[in-house]
Design a protein around this motif. Structure first.
Motif, PDB file in Angstrom:
ATOM      1  N   THR A 221       0.892  -1.186   0.133  1.00 19.40           N
ATOM      2  CA  THR A 221       0.000   0.180   0.076  1.00 19.40           C
ATOM      3  C   THR A 221       0.853   1.391   0.089  1.00 19.40           C
ATOM      4  O   THR A 221       0.643   2.155  -0.883  1.00 19.40           O
ATOM      5  CB  THR A 221      -0.981  -0.130   1.171  1.00 19.40           C
ATOM      6  N   CYS A 222       1.755   1.302   0.871  1.00 24.27           N
ATOM      7  CA  CYS A 222       2.815   2.446   1.125  1.00 24.27           C
ATOM      8  C   CYS A 222       3.481   2.715  -0.307  1.00 24.27           C
ATOM      9  O   CYS A 222       3.621   4.020  -0.745  1.00 24.27           O
ATOM     10  CB  CYS A 222       3.550   2.191   2.317  1.00 24.27           C
ATOM     11  N   PHE A 223       3.904   1.753  -0.866  1.00 22.57           N
ATOM     12  CA  PHE A 223       4.751   1.742  -1.957  1.00 22.57           C
ATOM     13  C   PHE A 223       3.729   2.164  -3.308  1.00 22.57           C
ATOM     14  O   PHE A 223       4.351   3.414  -4.005  1.00 22.57           O
ATOM     15  CB  PHE A 223       5.191   0.238  -2.510  1.00 22.57           C
ATOM     16  N   ASN A 224       2.926   1.885  -3.398  1.00 22.38           N
ATOM     17  CA  ASN A 224       1.759   2.208  -4.528  1.00 22.38           C
ATOM     18  C   ASN A 224       1.305   3.789  -4.236  1.00 22.38           C
ATOM     19  O   ASN A 224       1.174   4.643  -5.221  1.00 22.38           O
ATOM     20  CB  ASN A 224       0.732   1.371  -4.735  1.00 22.38           C
ATOM     21  N   VAL A 225       0.896   4.030  -3.150  1.00 26.27           N
ATOM     22  CA  VAL A 225       0.435   5.337  -2.660  1.00 26.27           C
ATOM     23  C   VAL A 225       1.365   6.396  -2.849  1.00 26.27           C
ATOM     24  O   VAL A 225       1.362   7.557  -3.453  1.00 26.27           O
ATOM     25  CB  VAL A 225      -0.362   5.457  -1.486  1.00 26.27           C
ATOM     26  N   THR A 226       2.712   6.174  -2.275  1.00 29.23           N
ATOM     27  CA  THR A 226       3.542   7.193  -2.532  1.00 29.23           C
ATOM     28  C   THR A 226       4.165   7.158  -3.926  1.00 29.23           C
ATOM     29  O   THR A 226       4.568   8.579  -4.119  1.00 29.23           O
ATOM     30  CB  THR A 226       4.900   6.851  -1.677  1.00 29.23           C
ATOM     31  N   ASN A 227       4.165   6.475  -4.871  1.00 26.25           N
ATOM     32  CA  ASN A 227       4.425   6.368  -5.865  1.00 26.25           C
ATOM     33  C   ASN A 227       3.670   7.093  -6.729  1.00 26.25           C
ATOM     34  O   ASN A 227       3.965   8.038  -7.642  1.00 26.25           O
ATOM     35  CB  ASN A 227       4.683   4.851  -6.704  1.00 26.25           C
ATOM     36  N   THR A 228       2.210   7.039  -6.590  1.00 23.36           N
ATOM     37  CA  THR A 228       1.300   7.833  -7.293  1.00 23.36           C
ATOM     38  C   THR A 228       1.273   9.163  -6.749  1.00 23.36           C
ATOM     39  O   THR A 228       1.050  10.270  -7.756  1.00 23.36           O
ATOM     40  CB  THR A 228      -0.065   6.939  -6.714  1.00 23.36           C
ATOM     41  N   ALA A 229       1.578   9.457  -5.483  1.00 18.76           N
ATOM     42  CA  ALA A 229       1.516  10.842  -5.227  1.00 18.76           C
ATOM     43  C   ALA A 229       2.864  11.600  -5.826  1.00 18.76           C
ATOM     44  O   ALA A 229       2.832  12.872  -6.161  1.00 18.76           O
ATOM     45  CB  ALA A 229       1.823  10.716  -3.597  1.00 18.76           C
ATOM     46  N   ILE A 230       4.009  10.773  -6.177  1.00 16.94           N
ATOM     47  CA  ILE A 230       5.229  11.446  -6.869  1.00 16.94           C
ATOM     48  C   ILE A 230       4.743  11.998  -8.049  1.00 16.94           C
ATOM     49  O   ILE A 230       5.061  12.864  -8.822  1.00 16.94           O
ATOM     50  CB  ILE A 230       6.329  10.686  -6.574  1.00 16.94           C
ATOM     51  N   LEU A 231       3.829  10.629  -8.884  1.00 19.95           N
ATOM     52  CA  LEU A 231       4.174  10.872 -10.585  1.00 19.95           C
ATOM     53  C   LEU A 231       2.730  11.430 -10.736  1.00 19.95           C
ATOM     54  O   LEU A 231       2.683  11.611 -11.966  1.00 19.95           O
ATOM     55  CB  LEU A 231       3.986   9.445 -10.875  1.00 19.95           C
ATOM     56  N   ILE A 232       1.787  11.747  -9.989  1.00 19.82           N
ATOM     57  CA  ILE A 232       0.498  12.184 -10.613  1.00 19.82           C
ATOM     58  C   ILE A 232       0.572  13.575 -11.242  1.00 19.82           C
ATOM     59  O   ILE A 232      -0.278  13.960 -12.082  1.00 19.82           O
ATOM     60  CB  ILE A 232      -0.669  12.056  -9.510  1.00 19.82           C
ATOM     61  N   GLY A 233       1.498  14.301 -10.799  1.00 16.69           N
ATOM     62  CA  GLY A 233       1.606  15.425 -11.083  1.00 16.69           C
ATOM     63  C   GLY A 233       2.631  15.646 -12.525  1.00 16.69           C
ATOM     64  O   GLY A 233       2.965  16.635 -13.018  1.00 16.69           O
TER      65      GLY A 233
END
Length: 614
Positions: free
Chosen positions: A356-368
């Motif tokens: 969960t932490c891996f995918n949430v953090t990765n999305t937070a970084i790349l969504i912008g």
């Protein structure tokens, strides 16, 4: 005296025999003592072999149970996913199309859909198919794929729950209720969904039981094997990351590999760092499903699948840079200390939390950075420009991308609309051929029309074959009607292509005869073709839009104008031939063109009627 002597003789004989027997017994005892170690060794060896055979037989049966449970897990998740997609039907397309207006809503939509269908692969392949069909843009698809990676973490939490909670109480009622609903055809998809949940939970119960029966924590060979790896080495982490990627690519299910990882960690055999490395590999391996499905699709679909791969690879790269601190933070969140043993029951929760932490953090970084990702994949996969007469490929449908019949029908509708635009371009070539004077350009244009006629034949066959595949699934009555309507549409569109080719052949005969139409004839044919082109334009408007927004009356009006013009032109042609304005042969060619235009108008009306279900 004789009697006494006989008794004494017997006494000595008996004593002699007994002495010899005692000697034989002593010798035999000595012989047995010398052979006793060898006998004991053989007995121990036989006992060890027998014990090993029993152990191997036990491990074989447990391994078969483990494989069966994994197969049941994959089947249950697929069954549940398919049932949810069938229940949603066309509504799922509207959810994805309307709720992806910006990056945040697109990400939330992907998360919601994946949590519902319990398969990021299903959501990703569905998204790729929508991009292929032109229903989603590439940037919208990337945001949905990011959300799908977050939604798939729910699966890991469910699996970790299966190792700590007895799910048997849920399984059997779900089977019972699901069976009742399946026999009631009206709610059969709900029944399939319950069966899928029951199979998934039952597989988790079986996996947990198989893990306990394997008793790996007391198997010295297995423990020593995993203990031989240096968990503090990056090379070991990279090796297990590669193993997780490879296995996931092979089995085409990250859920199955996650289940194995949780099973090994829950027994205390697999160190947590190695388990986390396997989970990271699963994130890369799961992208193979969408990329394989997009191989036969158009460039936009392949770009969407590539964006999924780049997203997960980027996440793995930055996590590797801070692997041990990041893993330790996740462990502390769960209350697990990697340096302390005896906490194996917490390891499934640690893996779910890391996922969960891996995918949430990765999305937070790349969504912008979605626009930048879009530019990168467009550079890697540039659009190939090919000439019209060299390109034949269905643009919006591919057999690899059939997920559910309801969604596949939407793709077929898009391809049928593309078919209509192709035959209109073909008719415009015929109009150019009418006024072409140069012989070389005439031959080139005629060759293009001939190629297009071949393409229309192939398009009819390909779309019909696709619709046949779709119709093999469970379809609602409304979807069955749509499939029949599209079958009729593609048949009539192919007839329009034949009419265009027949007109081109008539114009070629006119050129070979070295005769030229009079200015009056050319003006009349141009006017007739303008009406036909107007009818084709109206047909494509109806096919590309929603039926509720258009009317069939416009097509009937144009078709009526074409019929009236045909009558006038045929009557005028007879008078012109009688007045010797041109000969009978040229008049026949003129009449053939007019008749083909009238047939083309009839085919167009048939397409429109099929679109409106009349």
């Amino acid at each position: 005296m004789k009697i006494v002597t006989f008794q004494l003789r017997n006494h000595f004989v008996t004593r002699s025999v007994l002495s010899r027997c005692r000697v034989a017994v002593i010798l035999q005892r000595k012989r047995f003592r010398r052979q006793e170690p060898e006998v004991q060794t053989n007995v121990k060896r036989l006992s060890f072999i027998e014990k090993n055979m029993e152990t191997n037989q036990d491990y074989l049966m447990i391994s078969l149970r483990l494989l069966g449970a994994l197969g049941l897990l994959i089947y249950g998740m697929k069954m549940m996913s398919d049932a949810l997609q069938k229940m949603a039907g066309a509504g799922l397309r509207h959810v994805l199309a309307r709720m992806t207006t910006n990056r945040l809503t697109g990400m939330l939509t992907g998360t919601f859909v994946t949590c519902a269908v319990q398969s990021s692969s299903a959501t990703t392949v569905m998204t790729v198919s929508f991009v292929s069909a032109g229903l989603l843009t590439l940037s919208q698809a990337i945001s949905v794929i990011m959300g799908a990676n977050i939604g798939t973490t729910l699966t890991a939490w469910i699996m970790s729950l299966g190792y700590s909670v007895d799910l048997t109480n849920v399984v059997f009622p779900a089977f019972f209720v699901g069976m009742i609903l399946i026999y009631k055809k009206r709610h059969r998809f709900v029944g399939d969904f319950l069966f899928g949940i029951a199979f998934m939970f039952l597989s988790l119960v079986m996996l947990s039981a198989a893990g306990r029966d394997m008793d790996l924590e007391h198997n010295e060979a297995v423990v020593s094997f995993f203990a031989s790896f240096d968990t503090g080495s990056y090379w070991t982490i990279l090796a297990f990351l590669g193993i997780g990627t490879l296995i996931t690519c092979i089995v085409q299910s990250s859920a199955a590999v996650m289940a194995i990882t949780i099973l090994l960690c829950s027994t205390g055999v697999l160190p947590i760092y190695l388990g986390i490395a396997l989970v990271m590999g699963e994130n890369i391996g799961t992208t193979a499903t969408a990329n394989l499905a997009a191989l036969g699709a158009n460039t936009q679909a392949r770009r969407a699948a590539l964006a999924h791969l780049l997203f997960n690879v980027f996440g793995v790269i930055w996590v590797l840079c801070v692997f041990y601190p990041f893993a330790d933070i996740v462990c502390k969140m769960v209350g697990y200390d990697p340096a302390v043993g005896g906490q194996a029951t917490k390891l499934p929760v640690v893996l779910a939390m890391f996922h969960t932490c891996f995918n949430v953090t990765n999305t937070a970084i790349l969504i912008g950075l979605i626009p930048q990702m879009e530019r990168i994949v467009c550079r890697i996969l540039p659009e190939k420009k090919q000439a019209e007469d060299e390109d034949f490929r269905l643009q919006y449908i591919s057999a690899n991308l059939i997920e559910t019949p309801e969604i596949a029908v939407l793709q077929a509708q898009k391809e049928t609309a593309q078919f209509g635009q192709r035959v209109q371009r073909m008719f415009q070539m015929v109009r150019e051929l009418l006024d072409e004077k140069d012989e070389a350009r005439f031959d080139k244009c005629f060759s293009q029309i001939a190629n297009q006629e071949d393409f229309t034949d192939r398009m009819e066959i390909e779309i019909a074959h696709y619709l046949e595949q779709v119709s093999m699934g469970h379809l609602s009555d409304e979807t069955k009607t749509k499939v029949r309507q599209m079958m009729r549409q593609i048949s009539e569109l192919e007839s329009i292509g034949d009419a265009c080719y027949n007109m081109a052949r008539t114009l070629r005969r006119r050129q070979e005869s070295r005769q030229a139409f009079t200015e009056t004839q050319l003006g009349q044919l141009r006017a007739m073709m303008v009406l036909c082109d107007e009818a084709l334009t109206q047909m494509n408007i109806v096919m590309s839009g929603r039926r509720e927004e258009h009317s069939i009356r416009d097509s009937f009006r144009i078709e009526n104008d074409i019929n009236q013009m045909r009558q006038r032109l045929k009557s005028g042609n007879i008078r012109a031939v009688n007045d010797r304005e041109y000969d009978y042969a040229l008049g026949t060619l003129f009449t053939d063109l007019v008749n083909e235009c009238e047939k083309l108008g009839d085919y167009i009306v048939n397409v429109v009627q099929a679109r409106f279900g009349k």
